[in-house]
Design a protein around this motif. Structure first.
Motif, PDB file in Angstrom:
ATOM      1  N   LEU A 120       0.825  -1.360  -0.122  1.00 54.44           N
ATOM      2  CA  LEU A 120       0.100  -0.014   0.045  1.00 54.44           C
ATOM      3  C   LEU A 120       0.738   1.352   0.024  1.00 54.44           C
ATOM      4  O   LEU A 120       0.598   2.377  -0.841  1.00 54.44           O
ATOM      5  N   LEU A 121       1.983   1.397   0.788  1.00 48.81           N
ATOM      6  CA  LEU A 121       2.890   2.402   0.989  1.00 48.81           C
ATOM      7  C   LEU A 121       3.473   2.769  -0.423  1.00 48.81           C
ATOM      8  O   LEU A 121       3.699   3.710  -0.750  1.00 48.81           O
ATOM      9  N   LYS A 122       3.821   1.614  -1.071  1.00 48.87           N
ATOM     10  CA  LYS A 122       4.625   1.682  -2.409  1.00 48.87           C
ATOM     11  C   LYS A 122       3.534   2.467  -3.489  1.00 48.87           C
ATOM     12  O   LYS A 122       3.971   3.382  -4.239  1.00 48.87           O
ATOM     13  N   ARG A 123       2.387   1.695  -3.252  1.00 44.84           N
ATOM     14  CA  ARG A 123       1.298   2.512  -4.328  1.00 44.84           C
ATOM     15  C   ARG A 123       1.153   3.912  -4.120  1.00 44.84           C
ATOM     16  O   ARG A 123       1.022   4.728  -5.152  1.00 44.84           O
ATOM     17  N   LYS A 124       1.036   4.493  -2.709  1.00 39.95           N
ATOM     18  CA  LYS A 124       0.709   5.649  -2.307  1.00 39.95           C
ATOM     19  C   LYS A 124       1.864   6.539  -2.884  1.00 39.95           C
ATOM     20  O   LYS A 124       1.720   7.746  -3.204  1.00 39.95           O
ATOM     21  N   LEU A 125       3.142   5.902  -2.460  1.00 41.92           N
ATOM     22  CA  LEU A 125       4.296   6.908  -3.080  1.00 41.92           C
ATOM     23  C   LEU A 125       4.417   7.207  -4.650  1.00 41.92           C
ATOM     24  O   LEU A 125       4.722   8.277  -4.610  1.00 41.92           O
ATOM     25  N   LYS A 126       3.901   6.110  -5.235  1.00 40.88           N
ATOM     26  CA  LYS A 126       3.937   6.378  -6.723  1.00 40.88           C
ATOM     27  C   LYS A 126       3.157   7.355  -7.273  1.00 40.88           C
ATOM     28  O   LYS A 126       3.207   8.360  -7.838  1.00 40.88           O
ATOM     29  N   LYS A 127       1.799   7.600  -6.342  1.00 40.21           N
ATOM     30  CA  LYS A 127       0.764   8.619  -6.551  1.00 40.21           C
ATOM     31  C   LYS A 127       1.449   9.993  -6.320  1.00 40.21           C
ATOM     32  O   LYS A 127       1.249  11.018  -6.884  1.00 40.21           O
ATOM     33  N   MET A 128       2.216   9.947  -5.040  1.00 39.19           N
ATOM     34  CA  MET A 128       2.666  11.018  -4.622  1.00 39.19           C
ATOM     35  C   MET A 128       3.817  11.748  -5.435  1.00 39.19           C
ATOM     36  O   MET A 128       3.880  12.911  -5.761  1.00 39.19           O
ATOM     37  N   ILE A 129       4.584  10.758  -6.048  1.00 38.94           N
ATOM     38  CA  ILE A 129       5.533  11.343  -6.983  1.00 38.94           C
ATOM     39  C   ILE A 129       4.939  12.050  -7.953  1.00 38.94           C
ATOM     40  O   ILE A 129       5.544  13.011  -8.828  1.00 38.94           O
ATOM     41  N   ARG A 130       3.867  11.571  -8.843  1.00 32.26           N
ATOM     42  CA  ARG A 130       3.170  12.089  -9.694  1.00 32.26           C
ATOM     43  C   ARG A 130       2.619  13.499  -9.464  1.00 32.26           C
ATOM     44  O   ARG A 130       2.517  14.260 -10.181  1.00 32.26           O
ATOM     45  N   GLU A 131       1.877  13.477  -8.256  1.00 29.82           N
ATOM     46  CA  GLU A 131       1.378  14.593  -7.938  1.00 29.82           C
ATOM     47  C   GLU A 131       2.120  15.858  -7.503  1.00 29.82           C
ATOM     48  O   GLU A 131       1.763  16.949  -7.970  1.00 29.82           O
ATOM     49  N   HIS A 132       3.158  15.626  -6.816  1.00 28.02           N
ATOM     50  CA  HIS A 132       3.658  16.864  -6.268  1.00 28.02           C
ATOM     51  C   HIS A 132       5.559  16.519  -6.234  1.00 28.02           C
ATOM     52  O   HIS A 132       5.686  15.531  -5.908  1.00 28.02           O
ATOM     53  N   ALA A 133       6.072  17.664  -6.445  1.00 26.29           N
ATOM     54  CA  ALA A 133       7.402  17.512  -6.317  1.00 26.29           C
ATOM     55  C   ALA A 133       7.928  17.279  -4.792  1.00 26.29           C
ATOM     56  O   ALA A 133       7.224  18.104  -3.995  1.00 26.29           O
ATOM     57  N   PRO A 134       8.906  16.470  -4.429  1.00 22.56           N
ATOM     58  CA  PRO A 134       9.177  16.129  -3.111  1.00 22.56           C
ATOM     59  C   PRO A 134       9.812  17.375  -2.141  1.00 22.56           C
ATOM     60  O   PRO A 134      10.271  18.306  -2.859  1.00 22.56           O
ATOM     61  N   ILE A 135       9.817  17.471  -1.050  1.00 18.13           N
ATOM     62  CA  ILE A 135      10.481  18.422  -0.071  1.00 18.13           C
ATOM     63  C   ILE A 135      11.702  17.859   0.202  1.00 18.13           C
ATOM     64  O   ILE A 135      11.780  16.781   0.888  1.00 18.13           O
ATOM     65  N   ARG A 136      13.007  18.330  -0.042  1.00 18.37           N
ATOM     66  CA  ARG A 136      14.284  17.568   0.196  1.00 18.37           C
ATOM     67  C   ARG A 136      14.542  18.091   1.706  1.00 18.37           C
ATOM     68  O   ARG A 136      14.442  19.201   2.018  1.00 18.37           O
ATOM     69  N   ILE A 137      15.155  17.092   2.543  1.00 21.98           N
ATOM     70  CA  ILE A 137      15.554  17.416   3.755  1.00 21.98           C
ATOM     71  C   ILE A 137      16.966  17.025   3.998  1.00 21.98           C
ATOM     72  O   ILE A 137      17.283  15.747   3.657  1.00 21.98           O
ATOM     73  N   GLU A 138      17.966  18.055   4.275  1.00 21.57           N
ATOM     74  CA  GLU A 138      19.324  17.682   4.262  1.00 21.57           C
ATOM     75  C   GLU A 138      19.371  17.329   5.818  1.00 21.57           C
ATOM     76  O   GLU A 138      19.590  18.135   6.959  1.00 21.57           O
ATOM     77  N   VAL A 139      19.540  16.068   6.059  1.00 22.39           N
ATOM     78  CA  VAL A 139      19.660  15.575   7.506  1.00 22.39           C
ATOM     79  C   VAL A 139      20.980  15.654   7.970  1.00 22.39           C
ATOM     80  O   VAL A 139      21.502  16.221   9.121  1.00 22.39           O
ATOM     81  N   SER A 140      22.073  15.552   6.974  1.00 23.90           N
ATOM     82  CA  SER A 140      23.561  15.541   7.508  1.00 23.90           C
ATOM     83  C   SER A 140      24.160  15.723   5.973  1.00 23.90           C
ATOM     84  O   SER A 140      23.619  15.685   5.077  1.00 23.90           O
ATOM     85  N   ASP A 141      25.273  16.102   6.068  1.00 17.11           N
ATOM     86  CA  ASP A 141      26.297  16.300   4.967  1.00 17.11           C
ATOM     87  C   ASP A 141      26.220  15.219   4.013  1.00 17.11           C
ATOM     88  O   ASP A 141      26.390  15.391   2.822  1.00 17.11           O
TER      89      ASP A 141
END
Length: 375
Positions: A96-117
């Motif tokens: 289910l999470l993989k299917r949801k992720l595919k939809k999210m990739i199509r709908e919006h550009a992701p927000i980048r989070i720089e956790v560390s270098d």
């Protein structure tokens, strides 16, 4: 009135659609800012190891405030790290999470989070349920507005028809009433003329016209009430009507009956009203020929219908007038009420449940009106 209804509906629709579009854009922008804040809080939280407790509590509170925007956090290889506001069971979680992720990739550009270098996460999200419903709202509005226009049009048309029916009824009843007095007077004059030595054939013609006026009065009196239909031969109605018209029309007009006069054409009809139909159609044809032409009536019986064509070789009807000839008040004559064809249409379609239409017409060549009656 109809134009005002359409303009009003369009204004409502346009205003509503513009407002909904503006509202959806604002909500979408607000949700993206919320997700960005959530992402920033996640980044700070991942870097806050060893920080003071109240800072950790504050960051956790920001993350927990998101209760309606579906979110999936991944690494740079799209491996799912965590998710929020997505319902699943342990059995179907991964799929289910993989299917949801595919939809999210199509709908919006992701927000980048720089956790560390050397570590980067990506936050994917979908619009909240409220925003998705809001985006469908314009479609619902269009449907509602369309229904509003349709219902308003039906109400307006029904009102116009009811008004026209009242005009027809009032006009016909008043005409029948007004004809009663001169008919009585003519009948009295006929009796007075008999002893005065007036030729017998003149008296007979006067009697025919009086009889005709009585029939016309009977016709008008039947408008507005359901006529009695009898299943009988229609041919005598046509022949008697043509016989009457021949004696009162220019000899240059030829009437042709193109059907087998030895057989019966049985159809449910009211003889008085059907005679009126053929009289009106033939009189129109006489006018179209200018008193010099050919008028023919042809009858063909199919398995379940009787088809009658009334044709002439007159001046014809322009194509621009095809749709208006049956509208009350429309006429091409310098003197005329424009009620003949509308009356014919009413008698055929309303009282006899048949159909009448202009089958053919060409300017300078003539016209053919077709009547179809159920056997």
């Amino acid at each position: 009135m109809k134009a005002a209804i359409y303009v009003f509906a369009l204004l409502i629709g346009a205003t509503s659609l513009l407002y909904t579009s503006w509202l959806a854009k604002n909500v979408a922008e607000k949700e993206r800012r919320s997700v960005a804040t959530w992402a920033e809080a996640t980044r700070h939280l991942s870097q806050a190891a060893g920080s003071e407790t109240h800072n950790m509590d504050f960051l956790l509170k920001i993350i927990q405030l998101n209760t309606d925007i579906p979110i999936i956090l991944t690494d740079d290889a799209l491996n799912i790290i965590s998710s929020s506001n997505i319902s699943y069971t342990e059995n179907n979680k991964d799929q289910l999470l993989k299917r949801k992720l595919k939809k999210m990739i199509r709908e919006h550009a992701p927000i980048r989070i720089e956790v560390s270098d050397d570590e980067t996460h990506f936050l994917y999200y979908r619009d909240s349920l409220v925003l998705r419903r809001l985006k469908f709202f314009p479609i619902v509005q269009i449907i509602i507005i369309t229904l509003f226009i349709f219902v308003a049009y039906l109400a307006f048309s029904s009102s116009r028809r009811a008004e026209q029916n009242q005009v027809w009824l009032g006009l016909s009843k008043e005409t029948a009433h007004q004809l009663g007095t001169p008919i009585s007077s003519l009948m009295a004059w006929k009796e007075l003329l008999k002893p005065e030595g007036v030729r017998e054939e003149m008296i007979m013609e006067l009697e025919k016209d009086i009889s005709r006026l009585i029939k016309i009065t009977d016709r008008f009196s039947k408008i507005g009430s359901a006529p009695e239909l009898i299943t009988a031969d229609l041919a005598p109605v046509i022949s008697s009507t043509i016989s009457y018209l021949r004696n009162r029309t220019s000899p240059k007009v030829k009437f042709l009956l193109k059907y087998d006069q030895s057989r019966l054409y049985l159809v449910p009809h009211n003889p008085v009203l059907m005679s009126w139909v053929f009289e009106n159609l033939c009189k129109n044809s006489v006018d179209a020929t200018g008193g010099d032409g050919i008028i023919s009536i042809e009858m063909v019986e199919t398995e379940d219908e009787l088809i009658i064509d009334v044709s002439d070789n007159g001046k014809g009807i322009a194509k621009s007038q095809y749709k208006t000839i049956f509208i009350p008040g429309f006429t091409t004559k310098s003197r005329g009420w424009g009620l003949g064809l509308p009356l014919v249409k009413r008698i055929i379609e309303n009282y006899h449940r048949g159909r009448i239409f202009l089958k053919y017409s060409e300017v300078g060549e003539g016209s053919t009106f077709r009547i179809i009656l159920k056997l």
